[in-house]
Design a protein around this motif. Structure first.
Motif, PDB file in Angstrom:
ATOM      1  N   VAL A  22      35.387  -7.491 -26.691  1.00 16.55           N
ATOM      2  CA  VAL A  22      35.570  -6.942 -25.338  1.00 16.55           C
ATOM      3  C   VAL A  22      36.962  -6.332 -25.207  1.00 16.55           C
ATOM      4  O   VAL A  22      37.135  -5.271 -24.599  1.00 16.55           O
ATOM      5  CB  VAL A  22      35.344  -8.046 -24.273  1.00 16.55           C
ATOM      6  N   ARG A  23      37.952  -6.987 -25.823  1.00 12.08           N
ATOM      7  CA  ARG A  23      39.321  -6.437 -25.766  1.00 12.08           C
ATOM      8  C   ARG A  23      39.371  -5.056 -26.411  1.00 12.08           C
ATOM      9  O   ARG A  23      40.010  -4.144 -25.897  1.00 12.08           O
ATOM     10  CB  ARG A  23      40.304  -7.393 -26.450  1.00 12.08           C
ATOM     11  N   PHE A 128      29.949  -2.792 -21.717  1.00 14.89           N
ATOM     12  CA  PHE A 128      29.877  -2.901 -20.254  1.00 14.89           C
ATOM     13  C   PHE A 128      31.106  -3.650 -19.739  1.00 14.89           C
ATOM     14  O   PHE A 128      31.765  -3.210 -18.788  1.00 14.89           O
ATOM     15  CB  PHE A 128      28.589  -3.623 -19.846  1.00 14.89           C
ATOM     16  N   ALA A 129      31.403  -4.771 -20.397  1.00 14.46           N
ATOM     17  CA  ALA A 129      32.556  -5.572 -19.969  1.00 14.46           C
ATOM     18  C   ALA A 129      33.845  -4.777 -20.169  1.00 14.46           C
ATOM     19  O   ALA A 129      34.723  -4.785 -19.293  1.00 14.46           O
ATOM     20  CB  ALA A 129      32.598  -6.880 -20.755  1.00 14.46           C
ATOM     21  N   GLY A 130      33.961  -4.099 -21.295  1.00 10.92           N
ATOM     22  CA  GLY A 130      35.166  -3.312 -21.561  1.00 10.92           C
ATOM     23  C   GLY A 130      35.357  -2.219 -20.536  1.00 10.92           C
ATOM     24  O   GLY A 130      36.468  -1.989 -20.038  1.00 10.92           O
ATOM     25  N   LYS A 131      34.271  -1.550 -20.190  1.00  6.62           N
ATOM     26  CA  LYS A 131      34.350  -0.473 -19.204  1.00  6.62           C
ATOM     27  C   LYS A 131      34.731  -1.017 -17.836  1.00  6.62           C
ATOM     28  O   LYS A 131      35.566  -0.446 -17.129  1.00  6.62           O
ATOM     29  CB  LYS A 131      33.004   0.251 -19.122  1.00  6.62           C
ATOM     30  N   LEU A 132      34.094  -2.129 -17.468  1.00  4.93           N
ATOM     31  CA  LEU A 132      34.380  -2.730 -16.166  1.00  4.93           C
ATOM     32  C   LEU A 132      35.844  -3.145 -16.079  1.00  4.93           C
ATOM     33  O   LEU A 132      36.531  -2.867 -15.081  1.00  4.93           O
ATOM     34  CB  LEU A 132      33.455  -3.932 -15.953  1.00  4.93           C
ATOM     35  N   LEU A 274      27.730  -6.289  -9.950  1.00  2.00           N
ATOM     36  CA  LEU A 274      27.743  -6.352 -11.414  1.00  2.00           C
ATOM     37  C   LEU A 274      26.395  -6.803 -11.954  1.00  2.00           C
ATOM     38  O   LEU A 274      25.936  -6.318 -12.992  1.00  2.00           O
ATOM     39  CB  LEU A 274      28.850  -7.293 -11.894  1.00  2.00           C
ATOM     40  N   ALA A 275      25.779  -7.726 -11.250  1.00  2.00           N
ATOM     41  CA  ALA A 275      24.450  -8.184 -11.698  1.00  2.00           C
ATOM     42  C   ALA A 275      23.472  -7.009 -11.678  1.00  2.00           C
ATOM     43  O   ALA A 275      22.708  -6.800 -12.638  1.00  2.00           O
ATOM     44  CB  ALA A 275      23.960  -9.315 -10.798  1.00  2.00           C
TER      45      ALA A 275
END
Lengths: 447, 331
Positions: A22-23, A128-132, A274-275
């Motif tokens: 994610v980082r 998705f997490a990285g973009k968010l 987010l969900a």
């Protein structure tokens, strides 16, 4: 194309931990976002805008008195960042969220790069997490720059004078600076909720324009809903209310109910958006369907129609719950504020005011239209001031204020100059200063 | 040959893949196997299902049925290691236009990890983009993007390369270099799946083929097996007297001649039957001014399998399929 020995010993990429993946996705998205012209222009505007605003105010004698603390922008440098925060909460933050996050997923559709990034060693969840996180970080950075620029601009252009709080008392510079910083910090949560909303729009519509405009439309809808109805349930759930959570910090005495509710509501919005965004993203096929068959605009139209239906239901729901704005609450807030501001006015005029002095007054607030409560521009507060004089009967003077009250409990009260004097007062040795009684701001707890 | 069990040297095994869009089957029960060191051609006309199949192999599209194994591991797109050792691109390679080629590769290397960043300069050199690496991709030509796509694939040090029309947009020298690169990779043990709608383009580099038609695999086998089943070769014949040449052709049972669309004649015949015909033309005083292959055996087979027919320009157009006897699993 030079043909040489290809990279030797092809090997499986080393698997890394989820957080490391994610980082790395975050670093990629951060670099992409900060490489874009729109992000750089946004940062520049946010860094320079407050200085330009302060400079324009400095050159003008009028004040943005429709905004909370607006009348004090010439009197205290701490009013400037609060005026900007008030405006930003309505339009600025949703716009920032839309610009930064509204195209974060749909841009990959536009450039056709999903197939490029999804065929590397990162999962959809990682991306998705990285973009968010990257969108959130850039949005927070933009707001932080705005906050710092606003505070610095206020202090440099106006000065570090004490700020008049909502209760009419002066807040010392150090305390004012702290409260201003906390107010901006609190507003980051609803900002992140708008970022999540922009991500949701981006994921569902796959359309950058809707992703950018969506949060602004929602913000507009929320502001319209905030204008109507007198129930606390729906108004509490609006992000517009969460942006105003800092108001309680400047009330005298301060209250935290709105702040706590605003934080909880923001978190709930973040989680829900987010969900929804993840559900849309995780299950989609990246099939490169021809443009004619792309579901983007069709989906967008459905979303728009659904949103209108929801808006209609929400309009009804604005009256659900206990009444937020009542004559009692307004009176309980307005009366002491008027008292403190009157004493402040007298001190500014150089008159001696004993410590602990208070007006002998009777205050009553009501709506002109006959309604018992609710937000509106037709409130009136009458203050009967009893002034001691020689003789048994005190002199009674009535001061009437036209009050505009919002569903979040904040109000602005104006009185004709015939009652309280003009907006600016001549003070011996200091020239013109703002007449504290000319426009009165206040906020009361609606929960 | 069954594609249901994975052999140690198989890089890719796909079994019974099905994908449906809006009720229409884009891929319909396709089996596919690509071994290490092999270049496998995935052929078919536009709309045959090649790209959808490739998207499934990359995990971009979830199959409605079937299984995919990469290096013996079942493909699970939600796993970060799902595509380890696999690289390539689907349709034309896509990049961020506002970034330079190098910046694009740096981002992809960041997502790849495992030392991919150290390979950037080398891959840019390999594809001949070192001099333009700092230019924004928005200014790149189609061919340059194609080269960058290959560079992005090589960053992953692939053992399995999935390439969709890799020669598209490249000049002849570029095409030659791509095929040389593909050959180099397979010599080093990599497996390559090449998707194309033109067999002529890839017949020199592929060891085996799978031919798709309307989502189904209509033929699968080696290049030599494909040649064995190929129908008669079609030649372009230019003579001093085409009418006489047509009349003489009618005297040869295994030779079929028709007026060519761009002048001259089109002659369909196996080489052993063509020779007597050519000799007869000379004996009857018809000079031969030109004779070359218009549709080679593999191409002819491709057209037969896919139901396409050759056009003068080299493009293809839908045609009635040839006899069903040619259509089947060659393996």
């Amino acid at each position: 194309m030079a043909v040489s020995a290809p990279t030797a010993a092809p090997a499986l990429a080393a698997s890394s931990s989820s957080s490391a993946r994610v980082r790395s996705a975050f670093r990629v998205e951060w670099r992409k976002l900060t490489s874009q012209l729109v992000t750089r222009v946004l940062l520049l505007l946010c860094a320079l805008g407050p200085f330009a605003f302060a400079a324009v105010l400095k050159l003008q004698s009028s004040t943005p008195s429709d905004t909370l603390f607006g009348v004090w922008v010439h009197s205290s440098g701490f009013a400037l960042p609060l005026v900007i925060l008030s405006f930003a909460g309505q339009w600025g933050f949703p716009a920032i969220a839309g610009i930064v996050a509204g195209d974060i997923l749909s841009s990959e559709d536009r450039y056709g790069t999903w197939k490029t990034v999804l065929t590397r060693s990162r999962t959809r969840a990682d991306l998705f997490a990285g973009k968010l996180l990257a969108a959130s970080a850039v949005a927070v950075a933009v707001v932080a720059v705005t906050a710092v620029a606003s505070i610095v601009a206020g202090l440099v252009v106006i000065g570090d004078q004490s700020l008049v709080g909502f209760g009419g008392k002066l807040i010392p510079p150090g305390r004012s600076l702290f409260l201003v910083a906390v107010s901006w910090s609190i507003s980051l949560l609803p900002l992140l909720a708008f970022v999540a909303l922009a991500v949701l729009f981006s994921a569902v519509t796959r359309n950058g324009i809707l992703g950018v405009l969506g949060p602004l439309l929602v913000a507009l809808a929320m502001q319209l809903l905030a204008l109507i109805g007198n129930g606390t349930w729906l108004h509490t759930l609006l992000l517009a209310s969460a942006f105003g959570a800092w108001h309680g910090l400047f009330a005298q005495p301060a209250f935290a109910a709105g702040l706590i509710a605003g934080c909880l509501v923001s978190v709930a919005w973040v989680l829900a958006c987010l969900a929804g965004g993840w559900a849309a993203f995780a299950r989609r096929d990246f099939a490169g369907v021809p443009a004619a068959r792309r579901a983007g605009w069709r989906t967008s139209a459905r979303v728009a129609l659904g949103a209108l239906a929801v808006l209609a239901v929400l309009t009804v729901a604005t009256n659900w719950g206990a009444a937020a704005v009542t004559p009692q609450r307004l009176r309980d807030s307005f009366a002491p504020t008027f008292n403190h501001l009157t004493l402040l006015q007298q001190r500014l005029l150089g008159r001696r005011v004993a410590s602990g002095a208070r007006l002998n007054q009777l205050t009553a607030c009501a709506r002109r239209g006959g309604a018992s409560g609710g937000p509106g521009d037709d409130w009136v507060c009458n203050v009967d001031v009893l002034i001691a004089q020689s003789g048994p009967t005190p002199l009674e003077q009535t001061v009437s204020y036209d009050v505009s009250v919002q569903s979040n409990g904040c109000y602005k009260a104006d009185s004709p100059p015939s009652f309280v004097g003009s907006q600016l007062m001549r003070v011996p040795g200091e020239g013109s200063v703002v007449n504290p009684l000319f426009t009165i701001y206040g906020c009361f707890n609606t929960l | 040959m069954s594609a249901h069990s994975s052999r140690p040297k198989d890089a890719l095994v796909a079994t019974g893949l099905v994908k449906q869009f809006d009720g229409k089957r884009a891929v319909d029960g396709v089996d596919l196997r690509v071994a290490a060191g092999e270049v496998h051609g995935l052929l078919g006309p536009n709309g045959a299902g090649k790209t959808t199949l490739l998207r499934m192999l990359f995990g971009l599209v979830a199959p409605d049925a079937g299984e995919i194994e990469l290096f013996g591991r079942r493909l699970q797109p939600d796993q970060p290691t799902a595509l380890d050792g696999t690289a390539g691109f689907v349709e034309s390679p896509a990049f961020y236009p506002y970034l330079s080629a190098r910046a694009n590769l740096e981002l992809l290397a960041e997502l790849d990890g495992a030392g991919a960043g150290a390979r950037i300069a080398g891959t840019l050199h390999q594809v001949g983009l070192s001099d333009r690496a700092q230019d924004r991709v928005s200014g790149y030509s189609t061919g340059m993007r194609q080269r960058l796509g290959i560079a992005a694939s090589l960053l992953r040090a692939p053992r399995l390369l999935l390439l969709d029309e890799p020669s598209s947009g490249l000049d002849p020298a570029g095409v030659r270099d791509v095929w040389a690169l593909v050959r180099q990779l397979t010599r080093d043990g990599a497996a390559v799946l090449l998707s194309s709608h033109q067999i002529v383009e890839v017949q020199g580099v592929c060891d085996s083929f799978t031919v798709l038609r309307r989502g189904r695999a209509v033929w699968s086998g080696t290049a030599s097996e494909l040649r064995e089943h190929a129908p008669a070769v079609e030649y372009r014949l230019v003579t001093s007297d085409d009418m006489a040449a047509l009349a003489i052709a009618r005297e040869h049972d295994c030779v079929r001649a028709t007026p060519g669309p761009e002048g001259g004649l089109r002659v369909q015949a196996h080489p052993e039957h063509l020779d007597p015909y050519v000799v007869a033309l000379g004996a009857r005083g018809v000079a031969i001014r030109g004779l070359d292959v218009a549709v080679g055996p593999l191409e002819a087979m491709f057209f037969a399998l896919t139901g396409e027919r050759p056009q003068p320009s080299g493009e293809t157009a839908p045609a009635e399929p040839l006899a069903g006897g040619l259509i089947g699993d060659g393996r």
